[in-house]
Design an enzyme around this catalytic site. Structure first.
Site: not given
Length: 327
Positions: A41, A84, A130, A142, A254, A257
């Protein structure tokens, strides 16, 4: 003295909230020679350059971790890497699984191979709660990345590169935190939407997360997964801390989740050692290198480290004090 003195560090995803906090800590408290920010970005990098007043120790690389050649170029002369960069939105991952795989899995493989090819000494990869017993695509990618970084030590030791993983929960004060979302709703007098009133989460301040990551460079051997001992909080209590008088509306969980998160699974507990008051170490499943098992208390077998059964808790007043300090 610091191990970062006179060293060069690259941070993938370095223009995010944690990246900025890492840069601030390194510039203010170490003699780091050079910090390379690697992210996609350009606008975030522009704002970050202004925030740090074009500090002469900072370097800026526009690039994607999907591009291995760009990573190798950016890592030239780098001693340490903080990985990261990731796609992180749970519901977005359910709809765009291939994109998450390209970034979180294949991109992580690129970081591993580029680090070895560039002669990087140490790499700390950032994970998420998660990734433990994942039920969503983001968590699964992950977990795969975690295993890639741990297993990388099986063939990287002869090259002089060591890899470890740091896994923690929600970061208070980060750009993706629910806290600013709730604050925005409260400022408009709108109700607080909570997917399930029973929901709990792990919480860590951004300063504590940065310290945990940097301390991991100091003590890592390579192949371990570090988990901080941090408090849990009920999401209902979080909403109450932010706006005590707001209406709370339950809207339903959701896609992808969890009701509660965990950072160490019941299966991994038998390989987990509490090595200090605030740190757990999960041993690698397979270690084809000389890994010295540190002293500490072995976690009770078949006991998950989960946000609903945690010993440490934050209440509404604790979070209210933190939010006041943030502001």
């Amino acid at each position: 003295m610091s191990i970062f003195d006179s060293k060069s560090i690259l941070i993938t995803g370095g223009s995010g909230s944690l990246g900025k906090a890492l840069v601030r800590q390194l510039l203010d408290n170490t003699g780091v020679r050079r910090i390379a920010i690697y992210s996609r970005d350009e606008l975030k990098q522009f704002h970050m350059r202004s925030e740090f007043k074009d500090n002469s120790r900072l370097r800026w690389f526009i690039g994607d971790i999907r591009d291995k050649d760009r990573l190798v170029r950016a890592m030239h002369g780098v001693d340490y890497v903080v990985h990261a960069a990731a796609l992180k939105q749970v519901d977005t991952g359910e709809y765009n699984p291939m994109e998450f795989i390209k970034t979180n899995v294949l991109g992580s493989q690129n970081v591993i191979e580029a680090s070895i090819d560039a002669g990087v000494s140490k790499v700390v990869a950032l994970s998420t709660d998660k990734a433990s017993s994942p039920i969503n695509l983001y968590g699964a990618t992950k977990l795969t990345a975690d295993k890639l970084f741990v297993a990388a030590n099986n063939y990287s030791q002869s090259y002089g590169t060591s890899f470890c993983v740091v896994r923690y929960g929600n970061v208070m004060g980060s750009r993706g935190s629910v806290i600013p979302f709730f604050q925005n709703l409260a400022s408009q007098g709108k109700p607080m939407p909570i997917t399930d009133l029973r929901m709990t989460r792990f919480w860590i301040s951004i300063d504590d997360a940065v310290k945990f990551v940097l301390d991991s460079f100091e003590i890592m051997q390579g192949g371990e997964l570090y988990v901080p001992r941090i408090p849990s909080m009920k999401i209902v209590d979080l909403a109450t801390a932010i706006s005590p008088n707001s209406e709370i509306v339950e809207i339903g969980i959701r896609p992808g989740e969890k009701l509660h998160e965990e950072m160490i699974s019941a299966e991994d507990s038998r390989r987990t050692i509490q090595v200090s008051k605030n740190r757990f170490l999960v041993l690698p499943v397979v270690a084809e290198w000389n890994f010295n098992i540190p002293e500490g208390e072995v976690m009770k077998e078949r006991t998950a480290y989960a946000s609903d059964t945690n010993e440490l808790w934050l209440g509404s007043s604790d979070m209210a004090e933190f939010i006041e300090r943030m502001n």
